[in-house]
Design a protein around this motif. Sequence first.
Motif, PDB file in Angstrom:
ATOM      1  N   ALA A 115       0.482  -0.950  -0.154  1.00  0.00           N
ATOM      2  CA  ALA A 115       0.259   0.291   0.046  1.00  0.00           C
ATOM      3  C   ALA A 115       1.299   1.321  -0.271  1.00  0.00           C
ATOM      4  CB  ALA A 115      -0.944  -0.149   1.322  1.00  0.00           C
ATOM      5  N   LEU A 116       0.245   2.861  -0.743  1.00  0.00           N
ATOM      6  CA  LEU A 116       0.525   3.626  -0.898  1.00  0.00           C
ATOM      7  C   LEU A 116       0.456   4.536   0.540  1.00  0.00           C
ATOM      8  CD1 LEU A 116       0.646   4.522  -4.627  1.00  0.00           C
ATOM      9  CD2 LEU A 116       2.338   4.240  -3.431  1.00  0.00           C
TER      10      LEU A 116
ATOM     11  N   GLY B 254      -3.463  11.509 -12.964  1.00  0.00           N
ATOM     12  CA  GLY B 254      -2.325  10.974 -14.153  1.00  0.00           C
ATOM     13  C   GLY B 254      -0.379  10.477 -13.739  1.00  0.00           C
ATOM     14  N   ILE B 255      -0.867   9.834 -12.888  1.00  0.00           N
ATOM     15  CA  ILE B 255       0.304   8.563 -12.000  1.00  0.00           C
ATOM     16  C   ILE B 255      -0.201   8.368 -11.665  1.00  0.00           C
ATOM     17  CG2 ILE B 255       2.475   9.349 -10.843  1.00  0.00           C
ATOM     18  CD1 ILE B 255       2.800  12.147 -11.003  1.00  0.00           C
ATOM     19  N   THR B 256       0.328   6.568 -11.753  1.00  0.00           N
ATOM     20  CA  THR B 256      -0.344   5.586 -11.427  1.00  0.00           C
ATOM     21  C   THR B 256       1.149   4.833 -11.407  1.00  0.00           C
ATOM     22  OG1 THR B 256      -2.511   5.172 -12.341  1.00  0.00           O
ATOM     23  CG2 THR B 256      -1.316   3.230 -11.371  1.00  0.00           C
TER      24      THR B 256
ATOM     25  N   VAL C 229       0.206  -5.078 -10.085  1.00  0.00           N
ATOM     26  CA  VAL C 229      -0.537  -4.405  -9.093  1.00  0.00           C
ATOM     27  C   VAL C 229      -0.451  -3.461  -8.407  1.00  0.00           C
ATOM     28  CG1 VAL C 229      -1.723  -4.655  -6.720  1.00  0.00           C
ATOM     29  CG2 VAL C 229      -0.361  -6.759  -7.712  1.00  0.00           C
ATOM     30  N   ALA C 230      -1.812  -2.286  -9.126  1.00  0.00           N
ATOM     31  CA  ALA C 230      -1.469  -0.746  -9.173  1.00  0.00           C
ATOM     32  C   ALA C 230      -2.239  -1.057  -7.608  1.00  0.00           C
ATOM     33  CB  ALA C 230      -2.502  -0.136  -9.841  1.00  0.00           C
ATOM     34  N   LEU C 231      -1.043   0.472  -7.071  1.00  0.00           N
ATOM     35  CA  LEU C 231      -1.221   0.859  -5.269  1.00  0.00           C
ATOM     36  C   LEU C 231      -1.806   1.823  -5.225  1.00  0.00           C
ATOM     37  CD1 LEU C 231       2.834   0.324  -4.532  1.00  0.00           C
ATOM     38  CD2 LEU C 231       1.346  -1.209  -4.827  1.00  0.00           C
ATOM     39  N   SER C 232      -2.136   1.793  -4.115  1.00  0.00           N
ATOM     40  CA  SER C 232      -3.492   2.879  -3.512  1.00  0.00           C
ATOM     41  C   SER C 232      -3.020   2.982  -2.351  1.00  0.00           C
ATOM     42  CB  SER C 232      -4.253   3.065  -4.110  1.00  0.00           C
ATOM     43  OG  SER C 232      -5.309   2.112  -3.700  1.00  0.00           O
TER      44      SER C 232
ATOM     45  N   THR D  91       5.688   6.539  -0.134  1.00  0.00           N
ATOM     46  CA  THR D  91       6.062   5.210   0.843  1.00  0.00           C
ATOM     47  C   THR D  91       5.220   3.626   0.850  1.00  0.00           C
ATOM     48  OG1 THR D  91       6.832   6.452   2.401  1.00  0.00           O
ATOM     49  CG2 THR D  91       6.372   4.395   3.394  1.00  0.00           C
ATOM     50  N   VAL D  92       5.896   3.321  -0.096  1.00  0.00           N
ATOM     51  CA  VAL D  92       5.519   1.423  -0.387  1.00  0.00           C
ATOM     52  C   VAL D  92       5.152   0.793   0.965  1.00  0.00           C
ATOM     53  CG1 VAL D  92       5.297  -0.507  -1.551  1.00  0.00           C
ATOM     54  CG2 VAL D  92       5.773   1.754  -2.791  1.00  0.00           C
ATOM     55  N   THR D  93       3.951   1.017   2.141  1.00  0.00           N
ATOM     56  CA  THR D  93       4.478  -0.272   2.655  1.00  0.00           C
ATOM     57  C   THR D  93       4.396  -2.356   2.149  1.00  0.00           C
ATOM     58  OG1 THR D  93       4.095   2.120   4.024  1.00  0.00           O
ATOM     59  CG2 THR D  93       4.442  -0.765   5.136  1.00  0.00           C
ATOM     60  N   PHE D  94       4.851  -2.689   2.160  1.00  0.00           N
ATOM     61  CA  PHE D  94       4.627  -4.672   2.419  1.00  0.00           C
ATOM     62  C   PHE D  94       4.585  -4.971   3.476  1.00  0.00           C
ATOM     63  CE2 PHE D  94       7.302  -3.244  -1.183  1.00  0.00           C
ATOM     64  CZ  PHE D  94       6.656  -3.546  -2.198  1.00  0.00           C
ATOM     65  N   THR D  95       3.337  -5.699   3.955  1.00  0.00           N
ATOM     66  CA  THR D  95       3.460  -5.979   5.053  1.00  0.00           C
ATOM     67  C   THR D  95       2.680  -7.592   4.885  1.00  0.00           C
ATOM     68  OG1 THR D  95       2.266  -4.779   5.608  1.00  0.00           O
ATOM     69  CG2 THR D  95       1.531  -6.834   6.626  1.00  0.00           C
ATOM     70  N   ILE D  96       3.152  -8.884   6.430  1.00  0.00           N
ATOM     71  CA  ILE D  96       2.941  -9.635   5.854  1.00  0.00           C
ATOM     72  C   ILE D  96       1.750 -10.421   6.866  1.00  0.00           C
ATOM     73  CG2 ILE D  96       3.102 -12.828   6.466  1.00  0.00           C
ATOM     74  CD1 ILE D  96       5.928 -12.141   5.164  1.00  0.00           C
TER      75      ILE D  96
END
Length: 161
Positions: A82-83, A90-92, A110-113, A154-159
């Motif tokens: 997630a962002l 206009g930016i993905t 995967v498009a992030l949001s 910031t992109v946050t990755f989570t298990i």
Amino acid sequence: MRKLALLVVLLGILLLAGSNVAVAQTTATQDVTIVVNSIDTISVSGNPGTITVSGPLPATVTENTTTMDYSTNGTNLKITAALDLDYAAGITLSVELTPGAGEGTAASKVALSTVAADVVTGISNVSATLVPITYTADVLATAAPNAPGGETHTVTFTITL
């Protein structure tokens, strides 16, 4: 004599009964409990390079210089991304992980949001290292210029389950 005979008989009975009599022990026991918690780890190799769009719009630019390590002793987990904030209109930004065999099933691009999205599913009892991370910026002609500093999120990755 009778007393002696009676004493011998009683002594015999005591000896036979004595085989069931408790004697002092020289051992001791303990019950040992081991609890193994769910152990999940995730890390990335650093920040990716700046994604610069210089060509005609619309444009698609990728960046793939970083990797991820993850491990779990759990079953049927997933990694979400997630962002912290969405990019300007206009930016993905999209992400794709490429795990190896047995390291989970990757979703493609995967498009992030700001809403967490599944990027790898089916993770069970695994230790994955150097899993490639590919970021893709899709920029439309309607995107406003933001040079020279650009826009950083910031992109946050989570298990998770």
